[in-house]
Design an enzyme around this catalytic site. Structure first.
Site, PDB file in Angstrom:
ATOM      1  N   THR A   1      41.796 112.817  48.922  1.00  0.00           N
ATOM      2  CA  THR A   1      42.537 113.109  50.161  1.00  0.00           C
ATOM      3  C   THR A   1      41.631 113.905  51.103  1.00  0.00           C
ATOM      4  OG1 THR A   1      43.422 115.109  49.171  1.00  0.00           O
ATOM      5  CG2 THR A   1      44.836 113.143  49.079  1.00  0.00           C
TER       6      THR A   1
ATOM      7  N   GLU B   1      37.432 104.323  59.335  1.00  0.00           N
ATOM      8  CA  GLU B   1      38.895 104.292  59.498  1.00  0.00           C
ATOM      9  C   GLU B   1      39.275 103.703  60.855  1.00  0.00           C
ATOM     10  OE1 GLU B   1      40.367 108.243  58.764  1.00  0.00           O
ATOM     11  OE2 GLU B   1      39.711 108.222  56.695  1.00  0.00           O
TER      12      GLU B   1
ATOM     13  N   ASP C   1      43.320 108.518  50.619  1.00  0.00           N
ATOM     14  CA  ASP C   1      43.975 108.678  51.919  1.00  0.00           C
ATOM     15  C   ASP C   1      42.957 108.474  53.043  1.00  0.00           C
ATOM     16  OD1 ASP C   1      46.162 109.449  53.635  1.00  0.00           O
ATOM     17  OD2 ASP C   1      45.200 111.414  53.877  1.00  0.00           O
TER      18      ASP C   1
ATOM     19  N   GLY D   1      47.446 112.697  55.085  1.00  0.00           N
ATOM     20  CA  GLY D   1      47.480 113.981  54.370  1.00  0.00           C
ATOM     21  C   GLY D   1      48.156 115.109  55.142  1.00  0.00           C
ATOM     22  N   ALA D   2      47.809 115.227  56.415  1.00  0.00           N
ATOM     23  CA  ALA D   2      48.328 116.343  57.214  1.00  0.00           C
ATOM     24  C   ALA D   2      49.475 115.902  58.113  1.00  0.00           C
ATOM     25  CB  ALA D   2      47.200 116.928  58.061  1.00  0.00           C
TER      26      ALA D   2
ATOM     27  N   HIS E   1      45.319 107.945  56.077  1.00  0.00           N
ATOM     28  CA  HIS E   1      44.995 109.313  56.529  1.00  0.00           C
ATOM     29  C   HIS E   1      46.267 110.078  56.942  1.00  0.00           C
ATOM     30  CE1 HIS E   1      41.330 111.765  58.029  1.00  0.00           C
ATOM     31  NE2 HIS E   1      42.336 112.591  57.766  1.00  0.00           N
TER      32      HIS E   1
END
Ligand code: NAI
Ligand code: AKG
Length: 317
Positions: free
Chosen positions: A235, A266, A261, A286-287, A284
């Site tokens: 991640t 990307e 992730d 994660g946050a 992506h």
């Protein structure tokens, strides 16, 4: 003259009003990225040309962008990883940089542990199987009693340790800079060499920044150290893994599975890893939680004010 600030992260728009409210006491023109996408280097070149400050997500802040941004004084990262910013050039040009590390640690750690569960119980495969008319069962494994191997024991790595300890996992960690012995005692974490983490862990999880020292830390040689039954979770950043070597290890069942992730590019477009059913992926995220988005926005605003005006943010009361 009013200072101009470019705000690039897409998710920042979700807290735009709150951000504007926080910044209303400062003499700033706020410009947002309304493309709905991460900006390219070309777009960054143009959009940063006449700004004094930047609140940036994962958009490229390259040498070219920095050298073209003649007024730029401050870069405030909306998030933790600074790998998209050419820190050396920023330093040479006297541009100050701050990170909001810590604001998204809980969210990313929860995703990493979620990936442990998803891999252990074949969640994606089972959903796909049943939706396609099947009712077969793939035997899973328990997390309790298994070893979590944490590479990088910073804000996120520590949260992973706390959660893994709650599940009843044994925890080993590699981080040559870690010094908090109280934390190790509290969550029963044993520090280990990088080699031991790869050899002993049932779940290796990556939480280091992407730097020259950590690029491709997961490669043919380190993958060879892992148990056939072990999993790897990323991640952090795609560049931490040699994706060709991971593909070979997964395809030939040298390890049990992996979840990521993040990718070296990307979005990844077509990538051979995406053809493997022992490889899970998320875009992506994660946050990308309500809590982390708000905390990242507030912290990156506070950091920007410190960098631009050399003062703590004035009370909004
Ligand atoms: N998927 C996502 O949305 C997100 C990904 N990230 C990634 O996670 C990374 C870690 O974030 P935080 O934990 O907040 O950062 P942090 O700075 O709090 O922790 C990083 C840890 O890595 C350690 N470290 C540095 N170099 C190392 C090396 N060569 N070997 C072993 N350990 C090393 C440091 O000592 C530190 O403890 C970020 O740099 C970013 O790339 C962060 C947030 C969101
Ligand atoms: O969700 C985001 O905008 C990116 C978060 C991230 O990768 C980071 O904090 O380093």
């Amino acid at each position: 003259m009013r200072a101009k600030v470019l705000i690039t992260p897409r998710s920042f728009l979700k807290v735009k009003e709150q951000a504007q409210n926080l910044l209303k006491r400062y003499d700033l023109d706020l410009i947002y990225n309304d493309t709905g996408k991460t900006l390219t280097e070309e777009q960054m070149l143009k959009m940063c040309e006449d700004v004094d400050g930047l609140i940036v997500g994962i958009d490229p802040v390259t040498e070219k962008v920095l050298k073209n941004a003649r007024k730029l004084k401050a870069i405030s990262k909306y998030g933790a990883g600074l790998d998209n910013i050419d820190l050396k050039t920023a330093r040479e040009l006297g541009i100050k940089v701050a990170s909001a590390a810590g604001t998204n640690a809980t969210s990313v750690a929860e995703l990493a542990i979620g990936m442990f569960f998803a891999l252990a119980r074949n969640l994606a495969k089972h959903v796909f199987l049943v939706k396609n008319g099947g009712w077969d069962r793939i035997q899973g494994v328990e997390l309790t009693g298994k070893t979590a191997g944490i590479i990088g024991l910073g804000n996120i790595g520590k949260e992973v340790a706390r959660l893994a300890n709650g599940i009843g996992m044994r925890i080993i960690a590699y981080d040559p800079y870690f010094e908090d012995s109280e934390f190790l005692k509290k969550y029963d974490v044993k520090m280990a060499s990088l080699e031991s983490v790869f050899k002993e862990a049932d779940f290796v999880t990556l939480h280091v920044p992407l730097t020259e020292a950590t690029a491709k830390i997961v490669n043919e040689n380190t993958l060879k150290l892992m148990k056939k039954t072990a999993y790897i979770v990323n991640t952090s950043r795609g560049g931490l893994i040699d994706e060709d070597a991971l593909y070979e290890a997964l395809k030939n069942d040298k390890i049990a599975g992996a979840a990521s992730d993040v990718f070296s590019k990307e979005p990844p477009g077509f990538h051979k890893l995406l053809t493997l059913d022992n490889f899970l992926l998320t875009p992506h995220i994660g946050a990308y939680t309500a809590e982390a988005v708000e905390k990242m926005a507030i912290k990156s605003i506070e950091n920007l004010v410190v960098l631009l005006f050399d003062e703590e943010m004035k009370s909004q009361a």
